[in-house]
Design an enzyme around this catalytic site. Structure first.
Site, PDB file in Angstrom:
ATOM      1  N   ASN A  52       0.872  -1.178   0.000  1.00 13.82           N
ATOM      2  CA  ASN A  52       0.000   0.000   0.000  1.00 13.82           C
ATOM      3  C   ASN A  52       0.908   1.227   0.000  1.00 13.82           C
ATOM      4  O   ASN A  52       1.464   1.598   1.028  1.00 13.82           O
ATOM      5  CB  ASN A  52      -0.884  -0.045   1.258  1.00 13.82           C
ATOM      6  N   TRP A  53       1.058   1.826  -1.168  1.00 17.91           N
ATOM      7  CA  TRP A  53       2.000   2.949  -1.294  1.00 17.91           C
ATOM      8  C   TRP A  53       1.443   4.233  -0.679  1.00 17.91           C
ATOM      9  O   TRP A  53       2.161   5.221  -0.544  1.00 17.91           O
ATOM     10  CB  TRP A  53       2.344   3.192  -2.776  1.00 17.91           C
ATOM     11  N   LYS A  54       0.147   4.238  -0.366  1.00 18.95           N
ATOM     12  CA  LYS A  54      -0.517   5.427   0.193  1.00 18.95           C
ATOM     13  C   LYS A  54      -0.270   6.641  -0.724  1.00 18.95           C
ATOM     14  O   LYS A  54      -0.152   6.475  -1.937  1.00 18.95           O
ATOM     15  CB  LYS A  54      -0.060   5.653   1.632  1.00 18.95           C
TER      16      LYS A  54
ATOM     17  N   HIS B  75      -9.710   1.198   4.805  1.00 20.51           N
ATOM     18  CA  HIS B  75      -8.441   1.379   5.525  1.00 20.51           C
ATOM     19  C   HIS B  75      -8.669   2.362   6.672  1.00 20.51           C
ATOM     20  O   HIS B  75      -9.478   3.288   6.554  1.00 20.51           O
ATOM     21  CB  HIS B  75      -7.381   1.910   4.560  1.00 20.51           C
TER      22      HIS B  75
ATOM     23  N   GLU C 283      -7.057   4.788   7.619  1.00 21.38           N
ATOM     24  CA  GLU C 283      -6.824   6.195   7.246  1.00 21.38           C
ATOM     25  C   GLU C 283      -8.030   6.761   6.494  1.00 21.38           C
ATOM     26  O   GLU C 283      -8.216   7.984   6.460  1.00 21.38           O
ATOM     27  CB  GLU C 283      -5.521   6.298   6.436  1.00 21.38           C
TER      28      GLU C 283
ATOM     29  N   GLU D 160      -5.671  -4.962  10.587  1.00 19.60           N
ATOM     30  CA  GLU D 160      -4.659  -3.938  10.834  1.00 19.60           C
ATOM     31  C   GLU D 160      -5.017  -3.186  12.117  1.00 19.60           C
ATOM     32  O   GLU D 160      -5.854  -2.246  12.079  1.00 19.60           O
ATOM     33  CB  GLU D 160      -4.606  -2.941   9.677  1.00 19.60           C
TER      34      GLU D 160
ATOM     35  N   GLY E  43       2.112   2.241  10.791  1.00 19.27           N
ATOM     36  CA  GLY E  43       3.097   3.307  10.638  1.00 19.27           C
ATOM     37  C   GLY E  43       3.799   3.699  11.931  1.00 19.27           C
ATOM     38  O   GLY E  43       4.475   4.718  11.980  1.00 19.27           O
TER      39      GLY E  43
ATOM     40  N   SER F 168       3.068  -2.095  10.343  1.00 21.43           N
ATOM     41  CA  SER F 168       4.513  -2.114  10.608  1.00 21.43           C
ATOM     42  C   SER F 168       5.178  -3.455  10.286  1.00 21.43           C
ATOM     43  O   SER F 168       6.134  -3.859  10.958  1.00 21.43           O
ATOM     44  CB  SER F 168       4.796  -1.704  12.061  1.00 21.43           C
TER      45      SER F 168
ATOM     46  N   GLY G 279       2.704  -1.155   4.328  1.00 17.39           N
ATOM     47  CA  GLY G 279       2.724   0.256   3.972  1.00 17.39           C
ATOM     48  C   GLY G 279       4.144   0.731   3.745  1.00 17.39           C
ATOM     49  O   GLY G 279       4.729   0.552   2.674  1.00 17.39           O
ATOM     50  N   GLY G 280       4.742   1.322   4.789  1.00 16.58           N
ATOM     51  CA  GLY G 280       6.058   1.943   4.680  1.00 16.58           C
ATOM     52  C   GLY G 280       7.107   1.084   3.982  1.00 16.58           C
ATOM     53  O   GLY G 280       7.822   1.569   3.087  1.00 16.58           O
TER      54      GLY G 280
END
Ligand code: PGA
Length: 258
Positions: A21-23, A110, A112, A180, A186, A218, A239-240
């Site tokens: 997930n590159w966001k 998600h 976010e 999640e 994150g 994470s 993600g990251g």
């Protein structure tokens, strides 16, 4: 509550899925470079990375990244969609538009989106139905906040997210659930192995047999072995660490052969 529905193709063997997930990260140059690096990893693995691989770039990069990844075996997905197929919804993107760009998956609900854009379970349900209408697999994100976990409400929260967000027509082939915990996204914090296994078992009891259940929050090359080695965990939503091709590929190497 959720009907077992039609038994999906992943019923017997739940192929592990590692999704990036590159966001909201990357301009075209960055997206193309990251996609090229992933394509090279896939080519070096002879097109058989040992699990299913998916990247979900920002909508602005789908065309560029899709072009680079064509023929690589790496799937393309969106990060959100509107429930309607088209219409007067300024700034929104429909599932049909994602499919038109070559997407086969879309991340929905998600945290976010839930917390930053006020998306309720009912809104997410409409989006999941929209994804299915367009032939996309919905990656439905669920998870509790730290306060909810501390109050002992984690299972109750996740159960209600599943109960309301999943339309009745669910099948194992059309749904992936990503657990999640909000406090793990994150932050560098991950749930304990026991908590992950426990929550995945809860989710499994509330979804059709064969539904894949990913862990997210994470995940990195250091903790991937312990997480992806769990029999209840069918992959990861990353993600990251998905913004670095070597790290993302290293996470995939932690998928045990099934
Ligand atoms: P993270 O994000 O790996 O950076 O924690 C996961 C996610 O939000 O899907």
């Amino acid at each position: 509550m959720i009907g077992t529905g039609q038994r999906g193709r992943n019923m017997a063997i739940r192929t592990k899925l590692v999704a990036g997930n590159w966001k909201m990260n990357g301009l075209r140059e960055d997206g193309a470079a990251l996609a090229r690096a992933l394509r090279d990893h896939a080519a070096a693995a002879g097109g058989k990375p040992g699990c299913e691989v998916l990247v979900c770039p920002p909508a602005t990069l789908l065309s560029t990244v899709g072009g680079v990844l064509a023929g690589s075996g790496i799937a393309l997905g969106g990060q959100d969609c509107h429930a309607a197929p088209k219409g007067a919804y300024t700034g929104d993107i429909s599932a049909e538009m994602l499919a038109d760009l070559g997407c086969t998956y879309v991340i929905l609900g998600h945290s976010e989106r839930r917390h930053g854009h006020g998306e309720t379970n009912a809104v997410v349900r409409g989006k999941v139905a929209g994804a299915w209408r367009a032939g996309l697999v919905a990656i439905l994100c669920v998870g509790e906040t730290q306060a909810q976990r501390q109050a002992g409400e984690a299972v109750e929260i996740v159960s209600s997210q599943l109960a309301v967000s999943i339309p009745d027509a669910v099948t194992a082939a059309s749904l992936v659930v990503a657990y999640e915990p909000v406090w793990a996204i994150g932050t560098g914090l991950t749930a304990t192995i026991a908590d992950i296994a426990g929550m995945h078992a809860e989710i499994r009891s509330r979804t059709p047999p064969g539904t894949r259940i990913l862990y997210g929050g994470s995940v990195n090359p250091k903790n991937a072995d312990a997480i992806l080695g769990l029999p209840e965990v069918d992959g990861a939503l990353v993600g990251g660490a998905s913004l670095n091709a070597d790290d993302f590929w290293a996470i995939m190497q932690s998928c045990p052969a099934r």
